[in-house]
Design an enzyme around this catalytic site. Structure first.
Site, PDB file in Angstrom:
ATOM      1  N   ASP A  29     -16.229   5.781   1.594  1.00  0.00           N
ATOM      2  CA  ASP A  29     -16.190   5.065   2.278  1.00  0.00           C
ATOM      3  C   ASP A  29     -15.488   3.614   2.182  1.00  0.00           C
ATOM      4  O   ASP A  29     -14.309   3.736   0.894  1.00  0.00           O
ATOM      5  CB  ASP A  29     -17.873   4.772   2.803  1.00  0.00           C
ATOM      6  CG  ASP A  29     -17.352   4.382   4.457  1.00  0.00           C
ATOM      7  OD1 ASP A  29     -16.702   2.635   5.251  1.00  0.00           O
ATOM      8  OD2 ASP A  29     -18.540   4.539   5.234  1.00  0.00           O
ATOM      9  N   ASP A  30     -14.848   3.003   3.087  1.00  0.00           N
ATOM     10  CA  ASP A  30     -13.867   1.443   2.509  1.00  0.00           C
ATOM     11  C   ASP A  30     -15.123   0.938   1.573  1.00  0.00           C
ATOM     12  O   ASP A  30     -13.605  -0.437   0.789  1.00  0.00           O
ATOM     13  CB  ASP A  30     -14.142   0.753   4.238  1.00  0.00           C
ATOM     14  CG  ASP A  30     -13.785   1.651   5.444  1.00  0.00           C
ATOM     15  OD1 ASP A  30     -11.794   2.244   4.176  1.00  0.00           O
ATOM     16  OD2 ASP A  30     -14.137   1.076   6.604  1.00  0.00           O
ATOM     17  N   GLY A  51     -11.830 -14.615 -12.073  1.00  0.00           N
ATOM     18  CA  GLY A  51     -10.511 -13.498 -12.774  1.00  0.00           C
ATOM     19  C   GLY A  51     -10.291 -13.131 -13.737  1.00  0.00           C
ATOM     20  O   GLY A  51     -10.742 -12.916 -14.202  1.00  0.00           O
ATOM     21  N   HIS A  52      -8.810 -12.510 -13.501  1.00  0.00           N
ATOM     22  CA  HIS A  52      -8.278 -11.998 -15.307  1.00  0.00           C
ATOM     23  C   HIS A  52      -7.226 -11.879 -14.744  1.00  0.00           C
ATOM     24  O   HIS A  52      -6.087 -11.754 -13.798  1.00  0.00           O
ATOM     25  CB  HIS A  52      -8.741 -10.380 -15.026  1.00  0.00           C
ATOM     26  CG  HIS A  52      -8.127 -10.240 -16.506  1.00  0.00           C
ATOM     27  ND1 HIS A  52      -8.180 -11.057 -17.983  1.00  0.00           N
ATOM     28  CD2 HIS A  52      -6.802  -8.956 -17.094  1.00  0.00           C
ATOM     29  CE1 HIS A  52      -7.549 -10.039 -19.073  1.00  0.00           C
ATOM     30  NE2 HIS A  52      -6.958  -8.779 -18.081  1.00  0.00           N
ATOM     31  N   ASP A 102     -11.426  -3.997   3.772  1.00  0.00           N
ATOM     32  CA  ASP A 102     -12.877  -2.813   4.174  1.00  0.00           C
ATOM     33  C   ASP A 102     -14.149  -3.872   4.102  1.00  0.00           C
ATOM     34  O   ASP A 102     -15.181  -2.933   4.574  1.00  0.00           O
ATOM     35  CB  ASP A 102     -12.562  -2.912   1.928  1.00  0.00           C
ATOM     36  CG  ASP A 102     -11.915  -1.530   1.726  1.00  0.00           C
ATOM     37  OD1 ASP A 102     -10.665  -0.820   2.536  1.00  0.00           O
ATOM     38  OD2 ASP A 102     -10.673  -2.117   1.027  1.00  0.00           O
ATOM     39  N   ASP A 145     -10.449   0.671   8.224  1.00  0.00           N
ATOM     40  CA  ASP A 145      -9.157  -0.294   7.878  1.00  0.00           C
ATOM     41  C   ASP A 145      -7.632   0.737   8.287  1.00  0.00           C
ATOM     42  O   ASP A 145      -7.914   1.092   7.195  1.00  0.00           O
ATOM     43  CB  ASP A 145      -9.257  -1.734   7.113  1.00  0.00           C
ATOM     44  CG  ASP A 145      -9.428  -0.962   5.880  1.00  0.00           C
ATOM     45  OD1 ASP A 145     -10.301  -0.321   6.237  1.00  0.00           O
ATOM     46  OD2 ASP A 145      -8.754  -2.127   4.918  1.00  0.00           O
ATOM     47  N   ASP A 158      -8.754  -3.741  -4.471  1.00  0.00           N
ATOM     48  CA  ASP A 158      -7.461  -3.499  -3.737  1.00  0.00           C
ATOM     49  C   ASP A 158      -6.555  -4.397  -4.728  1.00  0.00           C
ATOM     50  O   ASP A 158      -6.552  -5.627  -4.828  1.00  0.00           O
ATOM     51  CB  ASP A 158      -7.233  -3.570  -2.411  1.00  0.00           C
ATOM     52  CG  ASP A 158      -7.549  -2.993  -1.641  1.00  0.00           C
ATOM     53  OD1 ASP A 158      -6.807  -1.733  -1.610  1.00  0.00           O
ATOM     54  OD2 ASP A 158      -8.442  -2.750  -0.600  1.00  0.00           O
ATOM     55  N   CYS A 164       0.777  -1.290  -0.473  1.00  0.00           N
ATOM     56  CA  CYS A 164       0.306   0.232  -0.131  1.00  0.00           C
ATOM     57  C   CYS A 164       0.687   1.313  -0.467  1.00  0.00           C
ATOM     58  O   CYS A 164       0.239   2.308   0.153  1.00  0.00           O
ATOM     59  CB  CYS A 164      -1.131   0.427   1.141  1.00  0.00           C
ATOM     60  SG  CYS A 164      -2.722   0.546   0.847  1.00  0.00           S
ATOM     61  N   LYS A 188       0.725   3.765  -3.865  1.00  0.00           N
ATOM     62  CA  LYS A 188      -0.709   4.067  -4.110  1.00  0.00           C
ATOM     63  C   LYS A 188      -0.377   5.031  -3.751  1.00  0.00           C
ATOM     64  O   LYS A 188       0.484   5.964  -3.242  1.00  0.00           O
ATOM     65  CB  LYS A 188      -2.124   3.510  -3.135  1.00  0.00           C
ATOM     66  CG  LYS A 188      -2.283   4.506  -1.371  1.00  0.00           C
ATOM     67  CD  LYS A 188      -2.487   3.881  -0.946  1.00  0.00           C
ATOM     68  CE  LYS A 188      -3.839   3.782  -1.244  1.00  0.00           C
ATOM     69  NZ  LYS A 188      -5.283   3.733  -0.266  1.00  0.00           N
TER      70      LYS A 188
END
Length: 723
Positions: free
Chosen positions: A430-431, A520-521, A470, A606, A447, A400, A403
């Site tokens: 919000d989260d 997913g991808h 989150d 969080d 995320d 993180c 970011k």
């Protein structure tokens, strides 16, 4: 444009022994492009055997013995898997690692520690401590020597060189009132020359050490060693130095072994399997058998590197290893003296100790500091601001810490239209987004993190915990997850193996929380990036950041400091033990903690990329309150404050420090951790004062190191930091 070189081959090192450590250092100075190098070790450090007697005697602190494998792996560009190898599937070419998926290899090298435990001796496992593995012995000895009983007694089983060194060292450390006994079933020091043996026997007598020869230990019991003739040697600390045993799992590999040790040819290859190499104590040289000694491991390192390079590239000839027939042994004798054993010469004195000390320190200096490798120079010309954007040589953080800053993100989101759909209750801010779902609500979040570790399995687990934060912070039950992966360019087989590890790590975390991974991808890119889109369900209204009330106390469920530790690790500055502790903290899910907090919390979030201060300000803005924080009560990961004091910090730290304009605090390294970006950080909950103690006790029962770090009050959103 220069294309990145794809990864095409896997070399796996099992164990962080001296030979592997030296090969990793040489590899970091001249890596082979296209090779993914992996080191498997149960511990983040490896002890250097040459300095162990000096540590026992009190000459060296514990950290002086430790080769930091975390720093070494980063320097070598290797992925470090903190786990214990338990087997090899030679047909599938996989290494089994306890508690995680197996690892594929093209070439495998084994350099693991040996043990001096004595399982056939009754009571040994319960009442004695083997001298090897070194780390475990050093831990036990350190605890004993820090607070020894009056007139302490030590019994050493085995009066070879190792046993004598440790007995003399213990005598020096514990003083003249201690009683040290050496127990030998045959003749003491049978493997050394006549001159050295005579000198060491004189040192044993000088130190007041009792030597018992020709009478082996028959059993170990609480308080002593029972000898074969029935005598009891009383001891407060019993040390075993008479055996050398290989790890038992090697017997199930199908490799040819000699007394449990891997038989290798002159090229350090297994005589059974040419894809497997071995070095150090675990290797038995079929062409030139030698005793177990660190000097051979050191001299095997360049041969091992050359032969691995020849095998993985298909170029060059294998180099044979011809160990010397005799070698200089410098034996610690206590009292700042040493004895030399070579050619039968009776060399003894303090000058030999100084020589040995210099040799040992020179060896350890190869690993701390590691060589400074020059960074590629920027081309000329470049646009203005490029050097500043690159952080003046500081690497961009992962996790993180990579970011966008809070202010820049808020400015971008300000342009986002408000939700128009009736079933979208809450969008950005919000989260997680909140959607109407039947009679309840569904929360939706995403995320992604830039890789901060080369281990895809642990990265997948930590990123899953990070993304679930989150969901947990809103009091929701995790429902489903989509995985998004960007892989660096690599051969199809390595792609498959990497994805297998990622999916295994993700599935374990989500399944334990009751959520399904539903797809997913994947794509290829410049570097490994991993993310999840996660949904959760609430039966009623979710817990948001906007419900906090005056008088609420603030509970934080995890220590802070992951950002500074990860940043320092990238700079080869974070102690391996601190990195390992940070990885364990980040890997710990918070679902059980959320289940305790959500029913009573007025507000919750969080703590992630914007740091504790930034996320608390988000709660204060949403709730219209002020806060007071107790800096002394804030839990901190080991090593984080020291690294902060040394000037380390995430690339996101300057942006996070902009929150100081809405805070009153005294700047300090500890205060800087308020702005430290967290990956998979803890939950921050506003809890009624009357329920806080009960909540804290219930969290402690779950093993959470939660703490009350402050409280909320009327006022404009502002943070006052005390302590």
């Amino acid at each position: 444009m220069q294309q990145p070189i794809p990864l095409t081959r896997d070399i796996v090192f099992v164990g962080g022994g001296h030979a592997h450590a030296l090969v990793l250092r040489m590899w970091g100075m001249k890596p082979i492009p296209g090779v993914r190098l992996t080191l498997v070790s149960p511990e983040p450090t490896a002890a250097y055997s040459g300095m162990l007697p000096g540590h026992v005697a009190g000459h060296y602190p514990r950290e002086a013995l430790q080769i930091d494998l975390v720093k070494l792996a980063r320097f070598a560009g290797a992925r470090l898997v903190l786990g214990r190898a338990t087997g090899i599937d030679r047909q599938a070419r996989r290494v089994m690692v306890e508690g995680r998926p197996s690892l594929a290899y093209d070439l495998l090298s084994v350099d693991i520690g040996i043990s001096s435990d004595m399982p056939a001796l009754p009571g040994f496992a319960e009442h004695a401590v083997p001298a090897k593995p070194l780390d475990a012995f050093a831990d036990r000895w350190g605890a004993f020597a820090a607070a020894p009983p009056a007139n302490a007694s030590v019994a050493v089983i085995g009066a070879g060189v190792a046993g004598v060194e440790l007995a003399l060292a213990a005598a020096q450390r514990l003083g003249q009132d201690a009683r040290i006994t050496l127990i030998e079933g045959g003749s003491a020091l049978a493997a050394v020359g006549r001159g050295a043996r005579a000198a060491l026997l004189r040192h044993i007598a000088r130190a007041g050490v009792t030597l018992i020869e020709g009478c082996p230990a028959a059993a170990v019991q609480a308080g002593g060693v029972r000898l074969a003739d029935g005598r009891l040697v009383g001891a407060d600390f019993i040390l075993g130095a008479a055996a050398t045993r290989a790890q038992g799992w090697l017997a199930d590999t199908g490799l040819a072994l000699h007394d449990g040790f891997v038989i290798v040819d002159e090229y350090l290859r297994s005589v059974t399997d040419p894809a497997i190499f071995a070095a150090g104590d675990i290797a038995h040289l079929a062409h030139a058998p030698r005793p177990k000694a660190g000097v051979f491991a050191v001299r095997e390192a360049p041969i091992l590197l050359a032969n691995l390079a020849a095998a993985v590239t298909g170029k060059g000839r294998l180099r044979p290893y011809h160990p010397q027939r005799d070698y200089l042994k410098l034996v610690s004798a206590g009292a700042g003296r040493a004895v030399a054993d070579k050619w039968g010469l009776p060399l003894d004195g303090k000058w030999l100790w100084r020589w040995k000390d210099g040799i040992d320190r020179k060896f350890m200096a190869r690993f701390d500091p590691l060589p400074a490798m020059p960074r590629p120079a920027l081309p000329e010309p470049v646009a203005a601001g490029v050097a500043e954007e690159l952080g003046r040589g500081k690497p961009m953080c992962g996790g993180c810490g990579a970011k966008v800053g809070r202010a820049d993100l808020a400015a971008a989101l300000a342009e986002l239209p408000q939700p128009r759909r009736g079933d979208v209750i809450w969008g950005a801010g919000d989260d997680a987004a909140v959607l109407r779902h039947g009679t309840g609500t569904q929360v939706l979040t995403t995320d992604h993190v830039r890789a901060f570790t080369e281990d895809p399995w642990i990265l997948a687990r930590i990123t899953a915990v990070h993304a679930l934060g989150d969901i947990w912070s809103m009091g929701a039950r995790p429902q489903a997850a989509l995985v998004q992966v960007i892989l660096p360019r690599m051969a199809p087989r390595l792609q498959s193996e990497t994805l297998r590890e990622i999916m295994a790590g993700a599935a374990e975390v989500f399944a334990a929380e009751g959520a399904d991974v539903v797809g997913g991808h994947t794509s290829l890119g410049a570097e490994l990036t991993l993310g999840y889109t996660v949904t959760g369900l609430c039966d009623g209204a979710p817990v948001t950041q906007s419900g906090a009330r005056p008088g609420d106390l603030l509970i934080l469920t995890k220590p802070v400091g992951t950002g500074v530790i990860l940043a320092a690790e990238m700079a080869l500055a974070a102690p391996g033990a601190a990195v390992a502790q940070a990885l364990r903290s980040m890997s710990r899910p918070q679902g059980a903690a959320a289940a305790v907090l959500a029913p009573v919390a007025h507000a919750m979030t969080d703590v992630t990329g914007f740091g504790l201060a930034g996320h608390l300000l988000g709660m204060l803005d949403a709730s219209g309150l002020a806060a007071t924080l107790d800096l002394a009560a804030m839990p901190i990961l080991p090593g984080a404050e020291d690294l902060s004091a040394s000037g380390h910090g995430s690339t996101l730290l300057p942006a996070n420090r902009q929150s100081m304009s809405r805070m009153l605090l005294t700047e300090s390294p500890r205060a800087d951790l308020l702005f430290d970006p967290q990956t998979a950080g803890g939950l921050l909950a506003a809890v009624p004062e009357g329920q806080a103690a009960d909540v804290l006790a219930r969290l402690a029962d779950l093993g959470e190191g939660a703490a009350i770090i402050g409280g909320l009050e009327e006022g404009k959103p502002f943070i006052t930091v005390e302590g």
